[in-house]
Motif scaffolding. Structure first.
Motif, PDB file in Angstrom:
ATOM      1  N   ARG A 164       2.844   8.501 -10.719  1.00 19.95           N
ATOM      2  CA  ARG A 164       3.713   9.013  -9.627  1.00 19.95           C
ATOM      3  C   ARG A 164       3.868   7.893  -8.645  1.00 19.95           C
ATOM      4  O   ARG A 164       2.956   6.965  -8.282  1.00 19.95           O
ATOM      5  CB  ARG A 164       2.979  10.077  -8.772  1.00 19.95           C
ATOM      6  N   VAL A 165       4.994   7.853  -8.044  1.00 20.15           N
ATOM      7  CA  VAL A 165       5.253   6.758  -7.196  1.00 20.15           C
ATOM      8  C   VAL A 165       4.760   7.127  -5.832  1.00 20.15           C
ATOM      9  O   VAL A 165       5.171   7.923  -5.152  1.00 20.15           O
ATOM     10  CB  VAL A 165       6.782   6.704  -6.817  1.00 20.15           C
ATOM     11  N   SER A 166       3.618   6.256  -5.606  1.00 17.72           N
ATOM     12  CA  SER A 166       2.650   6.776  -4.504  1.00 17.72           C
ATOM     13  C   SER A 166       2.956   5.755  -3.244  1.00 17.72           C
ATOM     14  O   SER A 166       2.298   6.043  -2.091  1.00 17.72           O
ATOM     15  CB  SER A 166       1.390   7.047  -4.679  1.00 17.72           C
ATOM     16  N   GLN A 167       3.723   4.668  -3.356  1.00 17.11           N
ATOM     17  CA  GLN A 167       3.752   3.725  -2.326  1.00 17.11           C
ATOM     18  C   GLN A 167       4.943   3.601  -1.502  1.00 17.11           C
ATOM     19  O   GLN A 167       5.194   3.371  -0.408  1.00 17.11           O
ATOM     20  CB  GLN A 167       3.816   2.155  -2.948  1.00 17.11           C
ATOM     21  N   ILE A 168       6.085   4.240  -2.195  1.00 15.94           N
ATOM     22  CA  ILE A 168       7.315   3.886  -1.512  1.00 15.94           C
ATOM     23  C   ILE A 168       8.093   4.949  -0.746  1.00 15.94           C
ATOM     24  O   ILE A 168       7.933   6.335  -1.301  1.00 15.94           O
ATOM     25  CB  ILE A 168       8.324   3.631  -2.832  1.00 15.94           C
ATOM     26  N   TRP A 169       8.743   4.683   0.393  1.00 17.10           N
ATOM     27  CA  TRP A 169       9.505   5.761   1.283  1.00 17.10           C
ATOM     28  C   TRP A 169      10.960   5.482   0.576  1.00 17.10           C
ATOM     29  O   TRP A 169      11.698   4.490   0.829  1.00 17.10           O
ATOM     30  CB  TRP A 169       9.393   5.190   2.724  1.00 17.10           C
ATOM     31  N   PRO A 170      11.354   6.460   0.123  1.00 17.12           N
ATOM     32  CA  PRO A 170      12.732   6.490  -0.479  1.00 17.12           C
ATOM     33  C   PRO A 170      13.991   6.848   0.372  1.00 17.12           C
ATOM     34  O   PRO A 170      15.131   6.900   0.091  1.00 17.12           O
ATOM     35  CB  PRO A 170      12.702   7.390  -1.715  1.00 17.12           C
ATOM     36  N   PHE A 171      13.571   6.978   1.742  1.00 18.39           N
ATOM     37  CA  PHE A 171      14.659   7.135   2.638  1.00 18.39           C
ATOM     38  C   PHE A 171      14.627   5.826   3.527  1.00 18.39           C
ATOM     39  O   PHE A 171      14.083   4.983   3.544  1.00 18.39           O
ATOM     40  CB  PHE A 171      14.401   8.486   3.272  1.00 18.39           C
ATOM     41  N   THR A 172      15.333   6.611   4.680  1.00 17.05           N
ATOM     42  CA  THR A 172      15.754   5.137   5.510  1.00 17.05           C
ATOM     43  C   THR A 172      14.658   5.210   6.868  1.00 17.05           C
ATOM     44  O   THR A 172      13.978   6.386   6.719  1.00 17.05           O
ATOM     45  CB  THR A 172      17.234   5.097   6.168  1.00 17.05           C
ATOM     46  N   ASN A 173      14.683   4.379   7.702  1.00 18.95           N
ATOM     47  CA  ASN A 173      13.737   4.505   8.787  1.00 18.95           C
ATOM     48  C   ASN A 173      14.098   5.693   9.631  1.00 18.95           C
ATOM     49  O   ASN A 173      13.344   6.024  10.465  1.00 18.95           O
ATOM     50  CB  ASN A 173      13.851   3.164   9.671  1.00 18.95           C
TER      51      ASN A 173
ATOM     52  N   TRP B 223      20.133  -6.035  15.804  1.00 20.83           N
ATOM     53  CA  TRP B 223      21.100  -6.143  14.793  1.00 20.83           C
ATOM     54  C   TRP B 223      20.534  -6.097  13.390  1.00 20.83           C
ATOM     55  O   TRP B 223      21.163  -5.702  12.424  1.00 20.83           O
ATOM     56  CB  TRP B 223      22.010  -7.151  15.229  1.00 20.83           C
ATOM     57  N   VAL B 224      19.518  -6.876  13.386  1.00 23.19           N
ATOM     58  CA  VAL B 224      18.670  -7.034  12.031  1.00 23.19           C
ATOM     59  C   VAL B 224      18.350  -5.615  11.307  1.00 23.19           C
ATOM     60  O   VAL B 224      18.555  -5.158  10.286  1.00 23.19           O
ATOM     61  CB  VAL B 224      17.779  -8.232  12.070  1.00 23.19           C
ATOM     62  N   THR B 225      17.819  -4.830  12.496  1.00 21.11           N
ATOM     63  CA  THR B 225      17.234  -3.608  12.317  1.00 21.11           C
ATOM     64  C   THR B 225      18.548  -2.623  11.782  1.00 21.11           C
ATOM     65  O   THR B 225      18.258  -1.905  11.118  1.00 21.11           O
ATOM     66  CB  THR B 225      16.672  -2.993  13.662  1.00 21.11           C
ATOM     67  N   VAL B 226      19.549  -2.930  12.436  1.00 18.24           N
ATOM     68  CA  VAL B 226      20.577  -1.880  12.190  1.00 18.24           C
ATOM     69  C   VAL B 226      20.993  -2.290  10.604  1.00 18.24           C
ATOM     70  O   VAL B 226      21.480  -1.348   9.910  1.00 18.24           O
ATOM     71  CB  VAL B 226      21.895  -2.062  13.024  1.00 18.24           C
ATOM     72  N   LEU B 227      21.128  -3.551  10.300  1.00 17.45           N
ATOM     73  CA  LEU B 227      21.846  -3.953   8.886  1.00 17.45           C
ATOM     74  C   LEU B 227      20.656  -3.326   7.605  1.00 17.45           C
ATOM     75  O   LEU B 227      21.156  -3.012   6.699  1.00 17.45           O
ATOM     76  CB  LEU B 227      21.773  -5.392   8.844  1.00 17.45           C
ATOM     77  N   GLY B 228      19.439  -3.380   8.342  1.00 18.49           N
ATOM     78  CA  GLY B 228      18.226  -2.856   7.516  1.00 18.49           C
ATOM     79  C   GLY B 228      18.399  -1.263   7.240  1.00 18.49           C
ATOM     80  O   GLY B 228      17.616  -0.784   6.476  1.00 18.49           O
ATOM     81  N   ILE B 229      19.062  -0.538   8.178  1.00 23.97           N
ATOM     82  CA  ILE B 229      18.828   0.863   7.570  1.00 23.97           C
ATOM     83  C   ILE B 229      19.322   1.362   6.679  1.00 23.97           C
ATOM     84  O   ILE B 229      18.765   1.968   5.691  1.00 23.97           O
ATOM     85  CB  ILE B 229      19.601   1.700   8.969  1.00 23.97           C
ATOM     86  N   PRO B 230      20.673   1.176   6.177  1.00 25.24           N
ATOM     87  CA  PRO B 230      21.290   1.301   4.818  1.00 25.24           C
ATOM     88  C   PRO B 230      20.698   0.555   3.741  1.00 25.24           C
ATOM     89  O   PRO B 230      20.443   0.827   2.698  1.00 25.24           O
ATOM     90  CB  PRO B 230      22.531   1.385   4.995  1.00 25.24           C
ATOM     91  N   GLY B 231      20.225  -0.673   4.060  1.00 26.27           N
ATOM     92  CA  GLY B 231      19.810  -1.427   3.158  1.00 26.27           C
ATOM     93  C   GLY B 231      20.597  -1.601   1.835  1.00 26.27           C
ATOM     94  O   GLY B 231      21.763  -1.637   2.064  1.00 26.27           O
ATOM     95  N   ARG B 232      19.745  -1.606   0.798  1.00 27.21           N
ATOM     96  CA  ARG B 232      20.513  -1.632  -0.468  1.00 27.21           C
ATOM     97  C   ARG B 232      20.060  -0.405  -1.417  1.00 27.21           C
ATOM     98  O   ARG B 232      20.132  -0.440  -2.764  1.00 27.21           O
ATOM     99  CB  ARG B 232      20.034  -3.066  -1.091  1.00 27.21           C
TER     100      ARG B 232
END
Length: 659
Positions: free
Chosen positions: A631-640, A394-403
Motif C-alpha cells: 500500500r502507498v502509505s507515504q504519499i498525499w495524492p491531493f493538493t495542499n 507565488w511559489v506556493t501558488v505554482l505548487g498547488i496544482p504542481g505536476r
C-alpha cells in the motif's frame, strides 16, 4: 485606493522574520526598467499592489494563466508576451510610485484586498483562498496561529503535552503549542536540533525543491543565498527559528523516547525516556505528539560480507566529515537523491569511483540548481516592501496544482509499464531526449540512464547536467550488475566483477514506512501501535489513530507530497490540528479524544482511491512510497488545499470523547 491609508499602523503578523520597513528606492527610471525586465512579474505586481494600496491595475488580462508544467516551468506563470509587456509597464509605474512617495512598508491588507490579490495570482481559483491566507503575512485572517489561549479555556487545569523530535515537524508543533500557551516538553534524541538536516552533512547536500517553497508560514526568511538551499543554510534557518521562537532553550537534548503507555483511569500517558549514559526516566503527560520524521532510519541492505569490509563504510546520513576521500577509490551504492548530490560533489577529487545502480532516476531540468539568488531578486527583496513574502506565496501558488496532470494514469493505457498516460509519455520522451543529449557519445551509459518505469512513479531529482558529467568522467564507472557480496577489500557483483575500493558510501535511502520504529506505543487495552498497524501504518488525516487517545502524529502516514505542494504546510497543519483537538478536550472538560475507526477507514479509502490513480500506485511499480503490504502509505495524492480543508476543524462525529 490612494496611499493615504498607508499611515495606518502596521500590525506585526505571525512571522518570526517580519521586517516592517524596506530600504528606500532612489534609483532612476532606467535602473527601474532594468529591474522590471528581469523580475518575476506576478510576485512583483502583487507586492506593488499591497505596498501602494492600489489593486486597480491587477486586471483580468494580466492574470498569470498558470499553464500546467510538464518538465520546465513557464516564465511568469505562462503570461503571454503581450501580457508581460503590459505587466512590466504596470510594475514600472508601481516602482516609480514607491520611489516618488517614499513608500517603504505595507499596511495589513483588508479582507477584500487580500481576495483581489489572491484572485489575481491564482487566475480566479478562489477555492484556494483559505489555504493561501494561511501563508500570507499581510492577510488580516492569516489562519495558522491559534486564536485561543490555554488559560482562557482551561485555567487551573493540570495539563501537559510531550513533543517528540526537534526537526522541521517538531519545531512546527512546539511553536504553535507555545503560541497557545499549552504546557509542553520537547525531547530530542540527538545533541542538536534540526532532525534530518542536522544529520545529513554529506558533500553536496541541498534542497531538491525551490528554497522559497521550503519554509514555515510563521518564519518567512527573505535573504536566502541560493535558489536551492544548501544543507548548512537549512540548519542555520531551523536553529534561528528555534532561537527566535524561544524553543531552543526548551529542548531536552540526548533524550530518546522508548515507550508510552495509556492509562484510561488517569487519562495520562506514562512515557519512558532514556538520556545520555543510559539513565531511564518515567514521566506522565496528557498528550503525546510524535514528530520523528520519515527519512530518519537508514536503509542499509544486508549484503553478504558487509561487516568484513576493511575500509571506510558509511551511510549518507552518517557521513564522517573526518574521512578524506581525496585520491581514494570510492564506491557509491545507490542512484537516488543523496547519491545524485554526493557523486558530482566528490568525483573530481577521487582517484576512481564506481556507482552501483539498481534503477536509474528520472530528473527534471533545473538549470539554476546550484545558483545563487539573482542580483535582481536581492534588490527587490530589499527595496519593495515584503517582496520576498509575496514571492514565497507565488511559489506556493505554482505548487498547488504542481505536476499532478503528468502522473495521473489513464485507464487501459497501452504504454505501460513505461508510462501511465499520453501526457506522462510526452514527459518521458522529453526527459529521454535530454538524457540523450547529456550522454551523447556514451551509448552504453545512455542505455542504463533511461529509467524503465514511468516518470513520477518514484522520486524525481533536479537536473542541471552535473550527474551526467560525473558519470561520463573517465575515472567513473556505472555498475548495473547486482551486488553479490562485500569483501574486506571491495565489492563483488553477480557477474563476478571485483571492485577494489577504499570507501563505500551507502546512498541507499531510508525505511520511511516504518513509522515510530524503535518506540513502543500502547493504547487502549494495552494494544501496541505496531501490532495494530501490522505493517500498514494508517492514521486519520495522517494524525490520529483509533485506540490511541490524545496521541498525534506530525508527518504521519500519507502526508508526503511528491509532485505538488509544501511539506512545511502539511507539517504545520498537522500541528495545528493536534492543537485544535486538545482545545476540544479542554473545552469539553474531558480526559481525551479518540478517533473512531470508521472515520480513519473513510479517510484511508479516500486517499488510497486517489493514490491508485497515480503513477506510483500502479500494480507494476515498486517504490519506497509503498509499505511491506504494497500500500502507498507515504504519499498525499491531493493538493495542499484539500489538506487545509480536512484539518481546518475537528468534526465531533469523528471522535469519541473520554470522560
Amino acid at each position: 485606493m490612494s496611499a493615504a491609508g498607508l499611515d495606518e499602523a502596521v500590525q506585526a503578523p505571525d512571522d518570526l522574520f517580519w521586517q516592517e520597513h524596506s530600504e528606500r528606492i532612489t534609483e532612476p527610471d532606467e535602473e527601474l526598467q532594468r529591474i522590471v525586465e528581469a523580475a518575476d512579474l506576478p510576485a512583483l505586481l502583487a507586492a506593488l499592489a499591497a505596498a501602494t494600496g492600489d489593486t486597480s491595475f491587477l486586471t483580468p488580462d494580466l492574470r498569470p494563466p498558470l499553464k500546467p508544467v510538464d518538465t520546465v516551468s513557464h516564465p511568469h506563470g505562462g503570461m503571454s508576451a503581450e501580457a508581460q509587456e503590459r505587466g512590466r509597464a504596470a510594475a514600472l509605474a508601481g516602482l516609480r510610485r514607491l520611489r516618488d512617495e517614499g513608500i517603504t512598508r505595507s499596511r495589513m491588507l483588508r479582507h477584500a484586498e487580500t481576495g483581489t490579490i489572491l484572485e489575481f495570482l491564482t487566475n480566479g481559483h478562489t477555492e484556494w483562498d483559505g489555504m493561501l491566507r494561511h501563508e500570507l503575512d499581510l492577510a488580516p485572517d492569516k489562519n495558522g496561529a491559534p486564536d485561543w489561549q490555554f488559560d482562557d479555556v482551561a485555567a487551573g487545569r493540570e495539563f501537559s503535552a510531550l513533543i517528540v523530535g526537534s526537526g522541521v515537524a517538531g519545531l512546527a508543533a512546539a511553536h504553535r503549542f507555545r503560541q497557545a500557551g499549552v504546557p509542553f516538553s520537547i525531547i530530542e534524541s540527538a545533541d542538536r536540533l534540526g532532525g534530518t538536516w542536522q544529520k545529513n552533512r554529506y558533500p553536496g547536500v541541498r534542497l531538491d525543491t525551490p528554497t522559497f517553497g521550503y519554509s514555515y508560514s510563521f518564519a518567512q526568511r527573505s535573504d536566502w543565498p541560493h535558489q536551492f538551499a544548501q544543507g548548512a543554510e537549512i540548519r542555520e534557518y531551523l536553529e534561528t527559528v528555534a532561537e527566535r521562537s524561544g524553543i531552543a532553550e526548551l529542548v531536552e537534548y540526548g533524550t530518546r523516547l522508548l515507550s508510552a503507555d495509556w492509562d484510561p483511569e488517569t487519562g495520562l500517558w506514562t512515557v519512558l525516556t532514556r538520556v545520555r549514559g543510559g539513565t531511564e526516566q518515567r514521566r506522565t503527560f496528557n498528550a503525546v505528539i510524535t514528530a520523528t520524521g520519515q527519512l530518519d532510519i537508514p536503509n542499509i541492505p544486508d549484503f553478504p560480507g558487509r561487516d568484513s569490509f576493511g575500509g571506510v563504510a558509511m551511510h549518507s546520513q552518517d557521513w564522517d566529515e573526518a574521512v578524506d576521500y581525496r585520491g581514494k577509490r570510492v564506491a557509491v551504492i545507490g542512484t537516488g537523491a543523496s547519491a545524485y548530490q554526493i557523486v558530482p560533489a566528490i568525483c573530481a577529487d577521487v582517484e576512481s569511483m564506481v556507482v552501483f545502480q539498481r534503477s536509474a532516476p528520472w530528473m527534471l531540468p533545473a538549470p539554476s540548481y546550484h545558483d545563487s539568488m539573482t542580483e535582481v531578486f536581492s534588490w527587490l527583496r530589499r527595496k519593495v516592501p515584503h517582496y520576498a513574502q509575496w514571492y514565497r506565496l507565488w511559489v506556493t501558488v505554482l505548487g498547488i496544482p504542481g505536476r499532478f496532470h503528468t502522473v495521473r494514469a489513464e485507464e487501459a493505457w497501452n504504454g505501460a509499464p513505461l508510462s501511465v498516460s499520453a501526457r506522462n509519455q510526452e514527459v518521458r520522451e522529453e526527459l529521454t531526449r535530454i538524457l540523450g543529449e547529456q550522454f551523447s557519445g556514451h551509448p552504453e551509459l545512455l542505455k542504463h540512464a533511461v529509467p524503465g518505469y514511468p516518470p513520477g512513479a518514484k522520486r524525481m531529482l533536479r537536473d542541471n547536467g552535473v550527474w551526467a558529467r560525473a558519470l561520463t568522467s573517465d575515472h567513473v564507472a556505472v555498475e548495473t550488475s547486482p551486488i553479490r557480496e562485500i569483501t574486506p577489500t571491495g565489492i563483488v557483483t553477480e557477474d563476478g566483477t571485483r571492485h577494489e575500493v577504499d570507501i563505500i558510501v551507502y546512498a541507499t535511502g531510508f525505511r520511511p514506512s516504518e513509522y515510530l520504529e524503535g518506540i513502543e506505543i500502547r493504547g487502549l487495552d494495552g494494544v501496541e501501535i505496531h501490532d495494530a498497524w501490522d505493517g500498514d501504518a494508517r492514521a486519520y488525516n495522517g494524525i490520529t489513530v483509533p485506540g490511541f487517545p490524545n496521541f498525534f502524529m506530525v508527518y504521519g502516514p500519507n502526508v508526503g507530497g511528491v509532485v505538488a505542494g509544501s511539506l512545511h504546510f502539511m507539517l504545520e497543519r498537522a500541528s495545528e490540528y493536534a492543537l485544535k483537538a486538545i482545545r476540544e478536550v479542554l473545552a469539553r472538560q474531558v480526559k481525551a479524544l479518540d478517533v473512531r475507526p470508521e472515520a480513519m477507514e473513510r479517510f484511508v479509502a479516500w486517499v488510497d482511491g486517489e493514490n491508485r490513480q497515480m503513477a506510483w500506485g500502479q500494480p507494476y511499480v515498486r517504490t519506497w512510497y509503498q509499505n511491506a503490504k504494497g500500500r502507498v502509505s507515504q504519499i498525499w495524492p491531493f493538493t495542499n488545499v484539500e489538506y487545509w480543508e480536512v484539518t481546518e476543524s475537528i468534526n465531533p462525529a469523528d471522535y469519541d470523547f473520554l470522560a
